[in-house]
Design a protein around this motif. Structure first.
Motif, short mmCIF file in Angstrom:
data_model
loop_
_atom_site.label_atom_id
_atom_site.label_comp_id
_atom_site.label_asym_id
_atom_site.label_seq_id
_atom_site.Cartn_x
_atom_site.Cartn_y
_atom_site.Cartn_z
N PRO A 11 -0.73 -4.47 -15.85
CA PRO A 11 -1.00 -5.26 -14.49
C PRO A 11 -1.10 -4.28 -13.39
CG PRO A 11 0.87 -6.17 -15.87
CD PRO A 11 0.35 -4.73 -16.46
N VAL A 12 -1.86 -4.77 -12.33
CA VAL A 12 -2.20 -4.03 -11.27
C VAL A 12 -2.02 -4.94 -10.01
CG1 VAL A 12 -3.54 -2.16 -12.59
CG2 VAL A 12 -4.63 -4.19 -11.35
N PHE A 13 -2.06 -4.21 -8.73
CA PHE A 13 -2.24 -4.60 -7.45
C PHE A 13 -3.26 -3.85 -6.88
CE2 PHE A 13 -1.45 -5.26 -2.86
CZ PHE A 13 -1.49 -6.65 -3.01
N LEU A 14 -4.39 -4.68 -6.63
CA LEU A 14 -5.43 -4.17 -6.00
C LEU A 14 -5.26 -4.50 -4.17
CD1 LEU A 14 -9.21 -4.14 -6.60
CD2 LEU A 14 -8.44 -4.93 -4.54
N LYS A 15 -5.43 -3.48 -3.48
CA LYS A 15 -5.38 -3.66 -1.99
C LYS A 15 -6.78 -3.28 -1.32
CE LYS A 15 -2.91 -3.27 2.26
NZ LYS A 15 -1.39 -2.86 2.83
N ALA A 16 -7.60 -4.22 -0.69
CA ALA A 16 -8.64 -3.95 -0.15
C ALA A 16 -8.47 -3.92 1.13
CB ALA A 16 -9.85 -4.71 -1.01
N ASN A 17 -9.25 -3.30 2.07
CA ASN A 17 -9.55 -3.26 3.62
C ASN A 17 -10.96 -3.19 4.01
OD1 ASN A 17 -9.20 -2.62 6.05
ND2 ASN A 17 -7.26 -1.91 6.11
N GLN A 18 -11.37 -4.32 4.63
CA GLN A 18 -12.73 -4.14 5.18
C GLN A 18 -12.78 -3.35 6.41
OE1 GLN A 18 -13.92 -8.34 6.10
NE2 GLN A 18 -15.47 -7.98 4.66
N ASN A 19 -11.59 -3.05 7.07
CA ASN A 19 -11.72 -2.28 8.16
C ASN A 19 -12.07 -0.97 8.06
OD1 ASN A 19 -11.50 -2.63 11.14
ND2 ASN A 19 -9.40 -1.64 11.26
N ASN A 20 -11.50 -0.50 6.78
CA ASN A 20 -11.79 1.19 6.76
C ASN A 20 -12.74 1.16 5.44
OD1 ASN A 20 -10.51 0.77 4.07
ND2 ASN A 20 -8.55 1.63 4.72
N GLY A 21 -13.05 0.04 4.84
CA GLY A 21 -14.27 0.04 3.77
C GLY A 21 -13.75 0.67 2.37
N ARG A 22 -12.47 0.51 2.21
CA ARG A 22 -11.98 1.08 0.88
C ARG A 22 -10.92 0.11 0.19
NH1 ARG A 22 -10.84 7.37 2.39
NH2 ARG A 22 -12.99 7.87 2.59
N PHE A 23 -10.68 0.44 -0.93
CA PHE A 23 -9.69 -0.21 -1.69
C PHE A 23 -8.76 0.73 -2.61
CE2 PHE A 23 -13.28 -0.51 -4.88
CZ PHE A 23 -12.45 -0.45 -6.12
N LEU A 24 -7.77 0.26 -3.12
CA LEU A 24 -6.67 1.36 -3.97
C LEU A 24 -6.31 0.33 -5.09
CD1 LEU A 24 -4.52 2.96 -1.44
CD2 LEU A 24 -5.89 4.07 -3.18
N VAL A 25 -6.06 0.70 -6.20
CA VAL A 25 -5.39 -0.09 -7.26
C VAL A 25 -4.30 0.78 -7.73
CG1 VAL A 25 -5.71 -0.93 -9.52
CG2 VAL A 25 -7.67 -0.91 -8.04
N ARG A 26 -3.17 -0.14 -8.11
CA ARG A 26 -1.69 0.49 -8.51
C ARG A 26 -1.35 -0.26 -9.50
NH1 ARG A 26 0.21 -1.47 -3.10
NH2 ARG A 26 1.73 -3.01 -3.96
N ARG A 27 -0.46 0.52 -10.36
CA ARG A 27 0.12 -0.25 -11.51
C ARG A 27 1.33 -1.35 -10.78
NH1 ARG A 27 -0.32 4.94 -13.67
NH2 ARG A 27 -1.41 5.25 -15.37
N GLU A 28 1.43 -2.33 -11.30
CA GLU A 28 2.51 -3.01 -10.64
C GLU A 28 2.71 -4.17 -11.51
OE1 GLU A 28 5.13 -3.93 -7.25
OE2 GLU A 28 3.32 -2.48 -7.09
N SER A 29 3.96 -4.04 -12.16
CA SER A 29 4.42 -5.19 -13.15
C SER A 29 5.19 -5.92 -12.49
CB SER A 29 5.15 -4.35 -14.40
OG SER A 29 6.30 -3.83 -13.87
N GLY A 30 5.58 -7.30 -13.02
CA GLY A 30 6.29 -8.06 -12.51
C GLY A 30 5.61 -9.24 -11.44
N LEU A 31 4.35 -8.80 -11.09
CA LEU A 31 3.67 -9.71 -10.12
C LEU A 31 3.16 -10.87 -10.83
CD1 LEU A 31 1.58 -7.44 -8.22
CD2 LEU A 31 3.73 -8.33 -7.59
N GLY A 32 2.67 -11.96 -10.04
CA GLY A 32 1.92 -13.22 -10.63
C GLY A 32 0.59 -12.77 -10.93
N GLU A 33 -0.44 -13.59 -10.67
CA GLU A 33 -1.72 -13.54 -10.76
C GLU A 33 -2.43 -14.29 -9.56
OE1 GLU A 33 -3.93 -13.78 -14.67
OE2 GLU A 33 -2.37 -12.41 -15.55
N GLY A 34 -3.33 -13.70 -9.17
CA GLY A 34 -4.29 -14.22 -8.11
C GLY A 34 -4.89 -13.26 -6.76
#
Length: 135
Positions: free
Chosen positions: A85-108
């Motif tokens: 499981p992961v959490f992706l964080k995307a930012n239009q202002n800087n034009g980039r995204f990061l993905v990190r491992r993240e367990s225990g989250l929901g989905e959406g």
């Protein structure tokens, strides 16, 4: 009699996106598009079972909304090395995204709209179903 809360508003506070019928997905998309129209730029969070699903959800969102494709932040981990499981964080202002491992989250998908000129238009919407923007 008060108006019923919108489907979009009913998602606030949920841990995972609900399963929706095709009609509900259409209604949700319409409500979301009206909300997004009031903002200048966006940040996106994707809670997904894998990096591949998270990136596919981001790409479908970008395509549907005619956003320029964001780039993977070079300071982040290689996507192929991320398992589970992961959490992706995307930012239009800087034009980039990061993905990190993240367990225990929901989905959406979580979308936050930003409008420096009219902060009252700013909000976070979701969690939206991961496939909401799939063709």
């Amino acid at each position: 009699m008060a108006d019923a809360p919108s489907l979009l508003a009913s998602l606030k506070g949920l841990r995972s996106a609900p399963t929706l019928s095709a009609a509900e997905q259409g209604q949700l998309a319409d409500e979301l598009m009206a909300a997004l129209a009031t903002c200048e730029w966006f940040t996106v969070g994707v809670m997904a079972p894998s990096a591949a699903v998270a990136v596919a959800s981001l790409r479908a969102l970008e395509t549907r909304l005619s956003w320029e494709a964001l780039e993977l932040d070079p300071s982040g981990e290689e996507l192929a090395s991320i398992e589970g499981p992961v959490f992706l964080k995307a930012n239009q202002n800087n034009g980039r995204f990061l993905v990190r491992r993240e367990s225990g989250l929901g989905e959406g998908l979580l979308i936050t709209g930003h409008n420096p000129v009219d902060p009252s238009a700013e909000d976070t919407w979701g969690p939206l179903p991961l496939g909401l923007f799939d063709d």
